[in-house]
Design a protein around this motif. Structure first.
Motif, PDB file in Angstrom:
ATOM      1  N   ASP A 189       0.136   0.422   6.080  1.00  0.00           N
ATOM      2  CA  ASP A 189       0.121  -0.264   4.780  1.00  0.00           C
ATOM      3  C   ASP A 189       1.450  -0.071   4.053  1.00  0.00           C
ATOM      4  O   ASP A 189       1.969  -1.004   3.428  1.00  0.00           O
ATOM      5  N   TYR A 190       1.995   1.127   4.126  1.00  0.00           N
ATOM      6  CA  TYR A 190       3.258   1.399   3.454  1.00  0.00           C
ATOM      7  C   TYR A 190       4.420   0.696   4.151  1.00  0.00           C
ATOM      8  O   TYR A 190       5.306   0.149   3.488  1.00  0.00           O
ATOM      9  N   HIS A 191       4.407   0.697   5.483  1.00  0.00           N
ATOM     10  CA  HIS A 191       5.472   0.013   6.202  1.00  0.00           C
ATOM     11  C   HIS A 191       5.430  -1.488   5.935  1.00  0.00           C
ATOM     12  O   HIS A 191       6.476  -2.130   5.747  1.00  0.00           O
ATOM     13  N   LEU A 192       4.237  -2.063   5.890  1.00  0.00           N
ATOM     14  CA  LEU A 192       4.109  -3.474   5.554  1.00  0.00           C
ATOM     15  C   LEU A 192       4.682  -3.755   4.167  1.00  0.00           C
ATOM     16  O   LEU A 192       5.444  -4.713   3.972  1.00  0.00           O
ATOM     17  N   LEU A 193       4.325  -2.921   3.198  1.00  0.00           N
ATOM     18  CA  LEU A 193       4.837  -3.106   1.840  1.00  0.00           C
ATOM     19  C   LEU A 193       6.357  -3.080   1.814  1.00  0.00           C
ATOM     20  O   LEU A 193       6.997  -3.937   1.185  1.00  0.00           O
ATOM     21  N   LEU A 194       6.960  -2.119   2.494  1.00  0.00           N
ATOM     22  CA  LEU A 194       8.420  -2.018   2.502  1.00  0.00           C
ATOM     23  C   LEU A 194       9.049  -3.208   3.213  1.00  0.00           C
ATOM     24  O   LEU A 194      10.102  -3.706   2.790  1.00  0.00           O
ATOM     25  N   ASN A 195       8.415  -3.691   4.273  1.00  0.00           N
ATOM     26  CA  ASN A 195       8.921  -4.894   4.947  1.00  0.00           C
ATOM     27  C   ASN A 195       8.876  -6.097   4.017  1.00  0.00           C
ATOM     28  O   ASN A 195       9.825  -6.903   3.963  1.00  0.00           O
ATOM     29  N   TRP A 196       7.789  -6.262   3.301  1.00  0.00           N
ATOM     30  CA  TRP A 196       7.656  -7.396   2.382  1.00  0.00           C
ATOM     31  C   TRP A 196       8.665  -7.294   1.236  1.00  0.00           C
ATOM     32  O   TRP A 196       9.272  -8.287   0.838  1.00  0.00           O
ATOM     33  N   TRP A 197       8.847  -6.087   0.731  1.00  0.00           N
ATOM     34  CA  TRP A 197       9.827  -5.860  -0.337  1.00  0.00           C
ATOM     35  C   TRP A 197      11.231  -6.223   0.135  1.00  0.00           C
ATOM     36  O   TRP A 197      11.983  -6.897  -0.580  1.00  0.00           O
ATOM     37  N   ARG A 198      11.581  -5.801   1.336  1.00  0.00           N
ATOM     38  CA  ARG A 198      12.901  -6.111   1.879  1.00  0.00           C
ATOM     39  C   ARG A 198      13.094  -7.613   2.057  1.00  0.00           C
ATOM     40  O   ARG A 198      14.227  -8.105   1.995  1.00  0.00           O
ATOM     41  N   ALA A 199      12.004  -8.338   2.274  1.00  0.00           N
ATOM     42  CA  ALA A 199      12.083  -9.780   2.476  1.00  0.00           C
ATOM     43  C   ALA A 199      12.102 -10.557   1.167  1.00  0.00           C
ATOM     44  O   ALA A 199      12.138 -11.794   1.178  1.00  0.00           O
ATOM     45  N   GLY A 200      12.075  -9.835   0.036  1.00  0.00           N
ATOM     46  CA  GLY A 200      12.163 -10.512  -1.256  1.00  0.00           C
ATOM     47  C   GLY A 200      10.837 -10.811  -1.915  1.00  0.00           C
ATOM     48  O   GLY A 200      10.749 -11.716  -2.758  1.00  0.00           O
ATOM     49  N   ALA A 201       9.804 -10.052  -1.572  1.00  0.00           N
ATOM     50  CA  ALA A 201       8.500 -10.266  -2.199  1.00  0.00           C
ATOM     51  C   ALA A 201       8.571  -9.998  -3.698  1.00  0.00           C
ATOM     52  O   ALA A 201       9.315  -9.131  -4.162  1.00  0.00           O
ATOM     53  N   ALA A 202       7.787 -10.775  -4.443  1.00  0.00           N
ATOM     54  CA  ALA A 202       7.597 -10.540  -5.873  1.00  0.00           C
ATOM     55  C   ALA A 202       6.154 -10.093  -6.075  1.00  0.00           C
ATOM     56  O   ALA A 202       5.249 -10.587  -5.401  1.00  0.00           O
ATOM     57  N   PHE A 203       5.946  -9.163  -6.989  1.00  0.00           N
ATOM     58  CA  PHE A 203       4.630  -8.562  -7.155  1.00  0.00           C
ATOM     59  C   PHE A 203       4.107  -8.800  -8.565  1.00  0.00           C
ATOM     60  O   PHE A 203       4.860  -8.739  -9.536  1.00  0.00           O
ATOM     61  N   LYS A 204       2.802  -9.053  -8.644  1.00  0.00           N
ATOM     62  CA  LYS A 204       2.168  -9.252  -9.945  1.00  0.00           C
ATOM     63  C   LYS A 204       0.807  -8.569  -9.943  1.00  0.00           C
ATOM     64  O   LYS A 204       0.025  -8.736  -9.005  1.00  0.00           O
ATOM     65  N   GLY A 205       0.526  -7.789 -10.996  1.00  0.00           N
ATOM     66  CA  GLY A 205      -0.729  -7.066 -11.086  1.00  0.00           C
ATOM     67  C   GLY A 205      -1.744  -7.750 -11.976  1.00  0.00           C
ATOM     68  O   GLY A 205      -1.383  -8.451 -12.924  1.00  0.00           O
ATOM     69  N   LEU A 206      -3.008  -7.547 -11.656  1.00  0.00           N
ATOM     70  CA  LEU A 206      -4.117  -8.081 -12.447  1.00  0.00           C
ATOM     71  C   LEU A 206      -4.859  -6.942 -13.129  1.00  0.00           C
ATOM     72  O   LEU A 206      -5.078  -5.892 -12.520  1.00  0.00           O
ATOM     73  N   ASP A 207      -5.306  -7.193 -14.362  1.00  0.00           N
ATOM     74  CA  ASP A 207      -6.087  -6.202 -15.077  1.00  0.00           C
ATOM     75  C   ASP A 207      -7.565  -6.381 -14.755  1.00  0.00           C
ATOM     76  O   ASP A 207      -8.401  -6.621 -15.632  1.00  0.00           O
TER      77      ASP A 207
END
Length: 328
Positions: A189-207
């Motif tokens: 899960d962490y490696h996937l997150l770092l791969n997505w971040w490196r690819a320019g992912a944008a993140f948005k959280g929901l309340d």
């Protein structure tokens, strides 16, 4: 909620192994989603209990579920196999011992359906268990949810896995193009997150809560060394090396204690030269004298108060998070 089901189907990938105690509750929570237009691709990773039969029967009861057997071994192979089946516009993940709130898919889809392809949406998470939740896990839950509410996924991405497992939704095309399963390693899960971040992912959280984590003694994160703190540090160093951040850099380890020692151990293993600053409160002049364009600060400050002071200090010096300094 008016959603075009043909444009907004969700593919859910669900690897499992020996989850007969919890799997039926998990699958039922998916079937009972308010948003009904989804497909679930389950992969049995060589279970030796009754998990496969439970999943098999659920496919009979709900035609939106498909069951496959892992032709490799382990969760990464299972995730890869499941993801290759997904033809839906969006993709999410589920684990066989957890539960979905009834509004999970509906809430995630409403948030992402009009956003660009690089967006990843995550909601809050909540632990549950037949036993009391430990203070440590409660603090971790609270921290993750604060990260989510303040959209600080990238700010702390090298400190922890800021995107909780199974809490997210994203575009299938982005997932497929940037997950890099051929080189993926645990903790996945962490490696996937770092791969997505490196690819320019944008993140948005929901309340809103989008995932219920079941805490029990058989959780892989508790029983496998592949998910211990040393494995996370090894992965962090690996990714920082791959990005070129540490290449010919003046590396400074900022902080002290067990995490600092573990970081220094991993740096030595990779033959990365570094300068330790073990008492940041008394080393401001030392840091300022060493700052160059090639300085990279790896901060392992523990407490939240001291962490905030360090961030304010670095930023006051004109240093940029995840470029000049990294919060490990």
């Amino acid at each position: 909620m008016a959603l075009n089901k043909d444009q907004n189907d969700i593919g859910i990938i669900l690897p499992f192994k020996n989850e007969e105690l919890y799997l039926q509750d998990c699958l039922t929570s998916i079937s009972e989603q308010r948003f009904p237009h989804f497909k679930v691709f389950m992969v049995d990773d060589h279970s030796t209990d009754g998990s496969f039969k439970i999943a098999q029967q659920h496919c009979v009861n709900d035609e939106r579920f498909t069951l496959l057997k892992n032709n490799g071994k382990g969760v990464i192979s299972a995730l890869h196999l499941a993801s290759k089946q997904v033809k839906c516009k969006f993709i999410s993940r589920m684990d066989g011992d957890d539960l979905m709130p009834k509004n999970k898919l509906e809430s995630l889809l409403q948030a992402i359906e009009k956003l660009p392809e690089n967006y990843i949406i995550s909601g809050r998470v909540k632990y549950f268990s037949s036993d009391p939740i430990s203070d440590g896990y409660q603090k971790y839950e609270n921290w993750l949810n604060q990260v989510c509410l303040h959209d600080e996924f990238e700010k702390f991405i090298f400190r922890e896995c800021t995107l909780p497992a199974c809490s997210w939704i994203m575009h299938t095309n982005f997932f497929r193009n940037h997950s890099h399963f051929e080189s993926l390693q645990l903790p996945e899960d962490y490696h996937l997150l770092l791969n997505w971040w490196r690819a320019g992912a944008a993140f948005k959280g929901l309340d809103t809560i989008t995932h219920y984590w079941r805490d029990h003694n058989r959780r892989t994160s508790k029983t496998s060394t592949a998910y211990d703190i040393d494995s996370f540090f090894r992965l962090k160093i690996k990714v920082l090396q791959e990005t070129g951040a540490l290449q010919n850099a003046n590396v400074i380890v900022w902080g002290k204690g067990p995490k600092a020692k573990l970081l220094e151990h991993n740096l030595k293993e990779q033959q990365i030269v570094y300068t330790p600053i073990n008492n940041p409160n008394k080393a401001v002049d030392q840091l300022q004298s060493q700052l160059t364009k090639k300085t990279k600060i790896l901060s392992v400050i523990g407490s939240n108060n001291n962490l905030k002071k360090s961030i304010d200090f670095f930023e006051a010096m004109g240093l940029k998070n995840n470029y000049d300094f990294f919060l490990l």
